[in-house]
Design a protein around this motif. Structure first.
Motif, PDB file in Angstrom:
ATOM      1  N   ASN A  98       0.811  -1.219   0.000  1.00 57.95           N
ATOM      2  CA  ASN A  98       0.000   0.000   0.000  1.00 57.95           C
ATOM      3  C   ASN A  98       0.841   1.264   0.000  1.00 57.95           C
ATOM      4  OD1 ASN A  98      -2.184  -1.702   0.113  1.00 57.95           O
ATOM      5  ND2 ASN A  98      -2.600  -1.383   2.286  1.00 57.95           N
ATOM      6  N   SER A  99       1.861   1.302   0.832  1.00 60.12           N
ATOM      7  CA  SER A  99       2.660   2.523   0.946  1.00 60.12           C
ATOM      8  C   SER A  99       3.380   2.849  -0.359  1.00 60.12           C
ATOM      9  CB  SER A  99       3.671   2.393   2.083  1.00 60.12           C
ATOM     10  OG  SER A  99       4.579   1.332   1.837  1.00 60.12           O
ATOM     11  N   LYS A 100       3.900   1.824  -1.035  1.00 62.52           N
ATOM     12  CA  LYS A 100       4.600   2.068  -2.300  1.00 62.52           C
ATOM     13  C   LYS A 100       3.641   2.560  -3.377  1.00 62.52           C
ATOM     14  CE  LYS A 100       8.413  -1.136  -1.473  1.00 62.52           C
ATOM     15  NZ  LYS A 100       9.105  -2.368  -1.895  1.00 62.52           N
ATOM     16  N   ALA A 101       2.415   2.034  -3.377  1.00 62.81           N
ATOM     17  CA  ALA A 101       1.415   2.497  -4.341  1.00 62.81           C
ATOM     18  C   ALA A 101       1.083   3.963  -4.095  1.00 62.81           C
ATOM     19  CB  ALA A 101       0.154   1.641  -4.242  1.00 62.81           C
ATOM     20  N   MET A 102       0.956   4.351  -2.834  1.00 64.19           N
ATOM     21  CA  MET A 102       0.653   5.749  -2.493  1.00 64.19           C
ATOM     22  C   MET A 102       1.793   6.672  -2.891  1.00 64.19           C
ATOM     23  SD  MET A 102      -0.922   5.188   1.312  1.00 64.19           S
ATOM     24  CE  MET A 102      -2.149   3.908   1.606  1.00 64.19           C
ATOM     25  N   ILE A 103       3.020   6.245  -2.606  1.00 66.94           N
ATOM     26  CA  ILE A 103       4.185   7.081  -2.929  1.00 66.94           C
ATOM     27  C   ILE A 103       4.352   7.223  -4.438  1.00 66.94           C
ATOM     28  CG2 ILE A 103       6.702   7.170  -2.844  1.00 66.94           C
ATOM     29  CD1 ILE A 103       6.503   5.921  -0.029  1.00 66.94           C
ATOM     30  N   MET A 104       4.215   6.125  -5.176  1.00 66.70           N
ATOM     31  CA  MET A 104       4.351   6.192  -6.628  1.00 66.70           C
ATOM     32  C   MET A 104       3.287   7.093  -7.242  1.00 66.70           C
ATOM     33  SD  MET A 104       5.977   5.547  -9.307  1.00 66.70           S
ATOM     34  CE  MET A 104       7.205   4.460  -8.563  1.00 66.70           C
ATOM     35  N   THR A 105       2.079   7.022  -6.707  1.00 63.52           N
ATOM     36  CA  THR A 105       1.001   7.889  -7.186  1.00 63.52           C
ATOM     37  C   THR A 105       1.345   9.351  -6.958  1.00 63.52           C
ATOM     38  OG1 THR A 105      -0.665   6.196  -6.742  1.00 63.52           O
ATOM     39  CG2 THR A 105      -1.441   8.458  -6.906  1.00 63.52           C
ATOM     40  N   ALA A 106       1.869   9.662  -5.788  1.00 65.68           N
ATOM     41  CA  ALA A 106       2.248  11.038  -5.481  1.00 65.68           C
ATOM     42  C   ALA A 106       3.409  11.509  -6.359  1.00 65.68           C
ATOM     43  CB  ALA A 106       2.613  11.156  -4.007  1.00 65.68           C
ATOM     44  N   VAL A 107       4.373  10.615  -6.627  1.00 64.19           N
ATOM     45  CA  VAL A 107       5.510  10.967  -7.485  1.00 64.19           C
ATOM     46  C   VAL A 107       5.046  11.290  -8.901  1.00 64.19           C
ATOM     47  CG1 VAL A 107       7.575  10.046  -8.604  1.00 64.19           C
ATOM     48  CG2 VAL A 107       7.228   9.690  -6.158  1.00 64.19           C
ATOM     49  N   LEU A 108       4.158  10.460  -9.442  1.00 70.51           N
ATOM     50  CA  LEU A 108       3.636  10.718 -10.792  1.00 70.51           C
ATOM     51  C   LEU A 108       2.860  12.028 -10.837  1.00 70.51           C
ATOM     52  CD1 LEU A 108       2.422   7.126 -11.804  1.00 70.51           C
ATOM     53  CD2 LEU A 108       4.402   8.369 -12.692  1.00 70.51           C
ATOM     54  N   SER A 109       2.102  12.304  -9.798  1.00 73.86           N
ATOM     55  CA  SER A 109       1.363  13.572  -9.737  1.00 73.86           C
ATOM     56  C   SER A 109       2.321  14.750  -9.645  1.00 73.86           C
ATOM     57  CB  SER A 109       0.417  13.567  -8.531  1.00 73.86           C
ATOM     58  OG  SER A 109      -0.539  12.541  -8.637  1.00 73.86           O
ATOM     59  N   LEU A 110       3.399  14.570  -8.896  1.00 70.49           N
ATOM     60  CA  LEU A 110       4.418  15.625  -8.774  1.00 70.49           C
ATOM     61  C   LEU A 110       5.061  15.911 -10.125  1.00 70.49           C
ATOM     62  CD1 LEU A 110       6.087  17.453  -6.880  1.00 70.49           C
ATOM     63  CD2 LEU A 110       7.580  15.508  -6.456  1.00 70.49           C
ATOM     64  N   VAL A 111       5.378  14.853 -10.856  1.00 77.19           N
ATOM     65  CA  VAL A 111       5.948  15.007 -12.200  1.00 77.19           C
ATOM     66  C   VAL A 111       4.969  15.757 -13.099  1.00 77.19           C
ATOM     67  CG1 VAL A 111       6.638  13.756 -14.292  1.00 77.19           C
ATOM     68  CG2 VAL A 111       7.436  12.983 -12.047  1.00 77.19           C
ATOM     69  N   SER A 112       3.687  15.444 -12.978  1.00 69.17           N
ATOM     70  CA  SER A 112       2.682  16.099 -13.825  1.00 69.17           C
ATOM     71  C   SER A 112       2.611  17.597 -13.545  1.00 69.17           C
ATOM     72  CB  SER A 112       1.307  15.466 -13.600  1.00 69.17           C
ATOM     73  OG  SER A 112       0.719  15.901 -12.386  1.00 69.17           O
ATOM     74  N   ASN A 113       2.804  17.979 -12.298  1.00 70.07           N
ATOM     75  CA  ASN A 113       2.785  19.405 -11.955  1.00 70.07           C
ATOM     76  C   ASN A 113       3.871  20.160 -12.704  1.00 70.07           C
ATOM     77  OD1 ASN A 113       2.001  18.531  -8.539  1.00 70.07           O
ATOM     78  ND2 ASN A 113       0.595  19.120 -10.168  1.00 70.07           N
ATOM     79  N   PHE A 114       5.067  19.558 -12.787  1.00 70.39           N
ATOM     80  CA  PHE A 114       6.173  20.218 -13.491  1.00 70.39           C
ATOM     81  C   PHE A 114       5.959  20.209 -15.006  1.00 70.39           C
ATOM     82  CE2 PHE A 114       8.499  18.949  -9.508  1.00 70.39           C
ATOM     83  CZ  PHE A 114       8.628  20.246  -9.030  1.00 70.39           C
ATOM     84  N   ILE A 115       5.325  19.159 -15.515  1.00 72.64           N
ATOM     85  CA  ILE A 115       4.993  19.130 -16.943  1.00 72.64           C
ATOM     86  C   ILE A 115       4.050  20.280 -17.279  1.00 72.64           C
ATOM     87  CG2 ILE A 115       3.765  17.857 -18.748  1.00 72.64           C
ATOM     88  CD1 ILE A 115       4.803  15.284 -17.489  1.00 72.64           C
ATOM     89  N   LEU A 116       3.024  20.456 -16.463  1.00 72.40           N
ATOM     90  CA  LEU A 116       2.042  21.518 -16.705  1.00 72.40           C
ATOM     91  C   LEU A 116       2.648  22.900 -16.511  1.00 72.40           C
ATOM     92  CD1 LEU A 116      -1.051  19.900 -14.909  1.00 72.40           C
ATOM     93  CD2 LEU A 116      -0.625  20.023 -17.370  1.00 72.40           C
ATOM     94  N   LEU A 117       3.633  22.996 -15.614  1.00 74.54           N
ATOM     95  CA  LEU A 117       4.268  24.288 -15.355  1.00 74.54           C
ATOM     96  C   LEU A 117       5.186  24.736 -16.491  1.00 74.54           C
ATOM     97  CD1 LEU A 117       5.317  24.259 -11.579  1.00 74.54           C
ATOM     98  CD2 LEU A 117       4.188  26.155 -12.761  1.00 74.54           C
ATOM     99  N   PHE A 118       5.984  23.807 -17.000  1.00 78.40           N
ATOM    100  CA  PHE A 118       7.093  24.207 -17.859  1.00 78.40           C
ATOM    101  C   PHE A 118       6.936  23.853 -19.332  1.00 78.40           C
ATOM    102  CE2 PHE A 118       9.116  23.602 -13.595  1.00 78.40           C
ATOM    103  CZ  PHE A 118       9.394  24.947 -13.374  1.00 78.40           C
ATOM    104  N   THR A 119       5.803  23.292 -19.729  1.00 76.21           N
ATOM    105  CA  THR A 119       5.602  22.977 -21.142  1.00 76.21           C
ATOM    106  C   THR A 119       4.345  23.667 -21.666  1.00 76.21           C
ATOM    107  OG1 THR A 119       4.301  20.976 -20.724  1.00 76.21           O
ATOM    108  CG2 THR A 119       6.687  20.733 -20.838  1.00 76.21           C
ATOM    109  N   SER A 120       4.302  23.824 -22.974  1.00 74.17           N
ATOM    110  CA  SER A 120       3.134  24.448 -23.602  1.00 74.17           C
ATOM    111  C   SER A 120       2.678  23.711 -24.851  1.00 74.17           C
ATOM    112  CB  SER A 120       3.458  25.905 -23.982  1.00 74.17           C
ATOM    113  OG  SER A 120       3.723  26.672 -22.820  1.00 74.17           O
ATOM    114  N   ALA A 121       3.350  22.609 -25.195  1.00 73.58           N
ATOM    115  CA  ALA A 121       2.945  21.813 -26.351  1.00 73.58           C
ATOM    116  C   ALA A 121       1.692  21.009 -26.019  1.00 73.58           C
ATOM    117  CB  ALA A 121       4.082  20.885 -26.769  1.00 73.58           C
TER     118      ALA A 121
END
Length: 219
Positions: A98-121
């Motif tokens: 369970n803990s690894k699933a929660m952490i991986m989910t948060a990591v992917l969401s964190l990556v998505s935040n930076f994608i939305l911040l720094f890209t425009s394509a």
């Protein structure tokens, strides 16, 4: 003789032989002021706040210079991501924990935040929208899992409704707050940085909660 449930007689015999036995991983002395409750509540509040960004994708697209049609496409992509990740989440939790699933989910969401911040394509923004709603798995399935792990079966019914209510209330208010943050700044940069910090805090909460659980089980 009357019929009994499968295993009941063995279980009753076990209780007679082990009257003080405590099943590991459960919390017989539940408290709303415990560290376990605080960490579970913190996790719940954070993931419920993060889940509110999805509804802002149409306005986010316009802030990036795109039309409303692309905004609707981003929202649809986000919804598809939410459904897909909820289906995969359970399998991941069963296989890796369970803990690894929660952490991986948060990591992917964190990556998505930076994608939305720094890209425009268009394609990268769609990828970011898809990954952003991975956090919906934590705000739905993850809350039940962390409540079960922190409170145990004995106290699940005491703790889960409270943290779920807290998350729902604060999550609803945060949706409005996100709108105010956009109105004040004219873009979603501050919002996305805030979401990134939230996902980082989610990871911290999960690590701290499960380390405490492991220590309690080892004691």
């Amino acid at each position: 003789s009357s019929m009994t449930a499968y295993g009941q007689e063995e279980y009753e015999q076990f209780l007679k032989q082990n009257p003080t036995h405590v099943i590991r991983g459960r919390a017989p002395h539940f408290s709303f002021f415990s560290a376990e409750f605080a960490l579970a509540a913190g996790f719940t509040i954070l993931v419920c706040i993060a889940a509110q960004f999805t509804q802002h994708f149409p306005a986010f697209a316009e802030s990036k210079g795109f039309d409303s049609q692309f905004g609707a496409l981003l929202l649809s992509t986000a919804m598809a991501g939410s459904v897909s990740c909820k289906l995969i989440y359970g399998t991941g939790a069963d296989r890796f924990g369970n803990s690894k699933a929660m952490i991986m989910t948060a990591v992917l969401s964190l990556v998505s935040n930076f994608i939305l911040l720094f890209t425009s394509a268009r394609l990268t923004l769609q990828a970011g929208a898809f990954l952003c709603t991975v956090s919906a798995a934590n705000s739905s399935v993850g809350i039940a899992l962390i409540a079960s792990d922190m409170f145990g079966a004995q106290n699940y019914s005491k703790g889960y409704p409270v943290i779920s209510f807290m998350g729902s209330m604060i999550g609803a208010l945060s949706g409005t707050l996100i709108g105010y943050m956009f109105d004040a700044t004219g873009n979603y940069n501050v919002v996305l940085w805030t979401m990134a910090v939230i996902q980082a805090l989610v990871i911290v909460c999960v690590i701290a909660a499960y380390r405490r659980k492991a220590a309690a089980e080892a004691a």
